[in-house]
Structures are given as C-alpha cells and as structure tokens.
Design a protein around this motif. Structure first.
Motif, short mmCIF file in Angstrom:
data_model
loop_
_atom_site.label_atom_id
_atom_site.label_comp_id
_atom_site.label_asym_id
_atom_site.label_seq_id
_atom_site.Cartn_x
_atom_site.Cartn_y
_atom_site.Cartn_z
N LEU A 152 67.29 14.23 8.68
CA LEU A 152 66.77 15.36 9.46
C LEU A 152 67.49 16.64 9.07
O LEU A 152 66.90 17.71 8.99
CB LEU A 152 66.95 15.10 10.96
N GLN A 153 68.79 16.53 8.84
CA GLN A 153 69.60 17.72 8.54
C GLN A 153 69.34 18.25 7.13
O GLN A 153 69.18 19.45 6.94
CB GLN A 153 71.08 17.36 8.70
N TYR A 154 69.29 17.36 6.15
CA TYR A 154 69.22 17.82 4.76
C TYR A 154 67.84 17.68 4.14
O TYR A 154 67.62 18.11 3.01
CB TYR A 154 70.24 17.05 3.91
N GLY A 155 66.90 17.02 4.88
CA GLY A 155 65.58 16.80 4.32
C GLY A 155 65.67 15.78 3.21
O GLY A 155 66.69 15.14 3.01
N GLY A 162 68.44 18.31 -7.04
CA GLY A 162 67.64 19.32 -6.36
C GLY A 162 66.17 18.98 -6.25
O GLY A 162 65.39 19.78 -5.74
N LYS A 163 65.75 17.79 -6.73
CA LYS A 163 64.34 17.41 -6.65
C LYS A 163 64.08 16.55 -5.41
O LYS A 163 65.02 16.01 -4.80
CB LYS A 163 63.92 16.65 -7.91
N THR A 164 62.77 16.41 -5.06
CA THR A 164 62.40 15.65 -3.86
C THR A 164 62.62 14.15 -4.08
O THR A 164 62.37 13.62 -5.16
CB THR A 164 60.92 15.90 -3.52
N ILE A 165 63.08 13.49 -3.03
CA ILE A 165 63.33 12.04 -3.09
C ILE A 165 62.13 11.31 -2.47
O ILE A 165 61.73 11.62 -1.35
CB ILE A 165 64.59 11.66 -2.29
N GLN A 166 61.53 10.39 -3.21
CA GLN A 166 60.50 9.52 -2.64
C GLN A 166 61.22 8.40 -1.88
O GLN A 166 62.37 8.09 -2.19
CB GLN A 166 59.62 8.92 -3.74
N ILE A 185 82.38 9.72 6.43
CA ILE A 185 82.11 10.59 7.58
C ILE A 185 80.84 11.38 7.26
O ILE A 185 80.52 11.59 6.08
CB ILE A 185 83.28 11.56 7.86
N PRO A 186 80.09 11.83 8.28
CA PRO A 186 78.81 12.52 8.03
C PRO A 186 78.94 13.67 7.04
O PRO A 186 78.06 13.87 6.21
CB PRO A 186 78.41 13.03 9.41
N GLU A 187 80.05 14.42 7.09
CA GLU A 187 80.22 15.59 6.23
C GLU A 187 80.31 15.20 4.76
O GLU A 187 80.12 16.04 3.88
CB GLU A 187 81.49 16.36 6.61
N ASN A 188 80.63 13.95 4.48
CA ASN A 188 80.83 13.53 3.09
C ASN A 188 79.66 12.71 2.56
O ASN A 188 79.75 12.17 1.46
CB ASN A 188 82.14 12.74 2.97
N VAL A 189 78.58 12.60 3.32
CA VAL A 189 77.45 11.78 2.89
C VAL A 189 76.19 12.63 2.78
O VAL A 189 75.91 13.46 3.64
CB VAL A 189 77.21 10.60 3.86
N ARG A 190 75.43 12.46 1.66
CA ARG A 190 74.19 13.21 1.47
C ARG A 190 73.11 12.28 0.92
O ARG A 190 73.40 11.37 0.16
CB ARG A 190 74.39 14.33 0.43
#
Ligand SMILES: [Zn+2]
Ligand SMILES: [Zn+2]
Length: 210
Positions: A152-155, A162-166, A185-190
């Motif tokens: 939700l935060q990072y889309g 930088g490309k869209t993830i399927q 921790i949440p700050e270190n995960v994308r």
C-alpha cells in the motif's frame, strides 16, 4: 439499660423516626448518615437517573485511564509480561487452544470474516511469517513487517529497477542485507522483482563477478 436499642434518629428526608443504628441508617466515613437507608437508596437511584450520561462518561474515562496505565506498564515491562504469560500457560496447559475455540464459537461471523481475509492475504502472510522466522534465525533485529502495508505504501514499483511488478514477480528485499547489519524492520523492506532481488544478492555475495 442498653442505649443502642433505644436511641432513635429522624431521617432528614422522609421525616420518619428510626433506630439510630447502621441497620436503619447506612454509614459514611465511619458515621451514620442523616438520611435513612431507604431514602439513601432512592437518592442514589434518582442521582443515577439524572446523571446517566455523566456516569457513563466517568466510567469510560476511568476505563481509559486504566487501559493507558496497564499499556504503559506493558511497554516498560515487556520481558516481565512475557514471563508472566509463559508461566500462566505452563500452569494451564491447553488453555490457549480452549480460549481460542470458545472465542471462535461465540464469534462465528467475525471468525468467518477473519478466515476470508486470511485466505485472501495468505500468500503474503505466509511469506511474511517465513521471512520473520528466517530473520530471527539469523539473529538480526526483528519487528513486525506487514507486507500488505508495504504494498500500500510503495505500490507495485520495483525500487531496484523502477519498473512495475506483476503479481507472480513479487518479492520483498532487505535494502541493507542481514550480513551487512540490516534489520528485519518495515523501513528496511521494499517490494521488488524476484529477479532484481536475486541479481542484487548475487552482486553482494560475489562483488568481484562482472
Ligand atoms: Zn428516610
Ligand atoms: Zn526490478
């Protein structure tokens, strides 16, 4: 002569003469009240009827204060709390399952909704749990990482390319890897592409490979 049996008192509210004992006049701060028990009950009921809203508000405030106090205690005594819970469950084997079963029985509808939500999120929740236990095993700092919240935060944009993830490409990367001092921790995960994630890992493990 026993004075206690003969002394009387006149109720200031109903004017009736009654025995001057705690049987007829209730006590307040160690002294007999000036109104009889019957009148006192009526007064109480009247007060409660007139101030129903105030009483509810007071109760709510007291409950809030109690909750806040116990929460503060919990925050400052997490270890102690954990030990207490553990000790209690050791004394009451099987209680946890029983409590959960009873809760499910009395909250069927809520339980069904929860099950539906869990099924919808289950792929994410499963990964979330696996990642957490892996991080724990590695001995790094671990917090709750909500994958759904991260999306939700990072889309669904991969922060590496930088490309869209399927959906089928979705993976979660620790920006600073565990062996470089990174934490779970949440700050270190994308959210990232699984492929970008594995490329990054390879690079970090074998920095000399072109
Ligand atoms: Zn009275
Ligand atoms: Zn990517």
């Amino acid at each position: 002569m026993d004075e206690g049996t003969t002394a009387t008192r006149v109720c200031t509210r109903c004017g009736q003469t009654k025995g001057e004992t705690s049987e007829f006049f209730g006590e307040s701060r160690g002294r007999l009240r000036t109104v009889c028990r019957t009148c006192n009950r009526l007064q109480d009921a009247e007060y409660k009827r007139k101030n129903a809203d105030k009483i509810v508000e007071q109760r709510r405030r007291t409950a809030d204060a109690t909750r806040l106090r116990s929460h503060r205690w919990y925050v400052n005594n997490k270890e102690k709390h954990r030990a207490c819970v553990k000790a209690w469950h050791a004394l009451h084997p099987g209680a946890q399952t029983e409590i959960a079963r009873k809760w499910r029985e009395t909250n069927r509808e809520q339980e069904q909704q929860r099950a539906v939500r869990t099924r919808a999120l289950s792929p994410l929740i499963g990964r979330q749990r696996t990642a957490k236990s892996k991080a724990k095993a590695k001995g790094v700092v671990v917090a709750n990482v909500d994958y759904q919240a991260l999306l939700l935060q990072y889309g669904s944009t991969c922060y590496l390319c930088g490309k869209t993830i399927q959906g089928y490409e979705l993976s979660f990367d620790h920006i600073i890897p565990f062996d470089k001092g990174g934490a779970h921790i949440p700050e270190n995960v994308r959210p990232v592409h699984a492929l970008c994630n594995s490329k990054k890992n390879t690079k970090l493990i074998l920095p000399s490979v072109p």
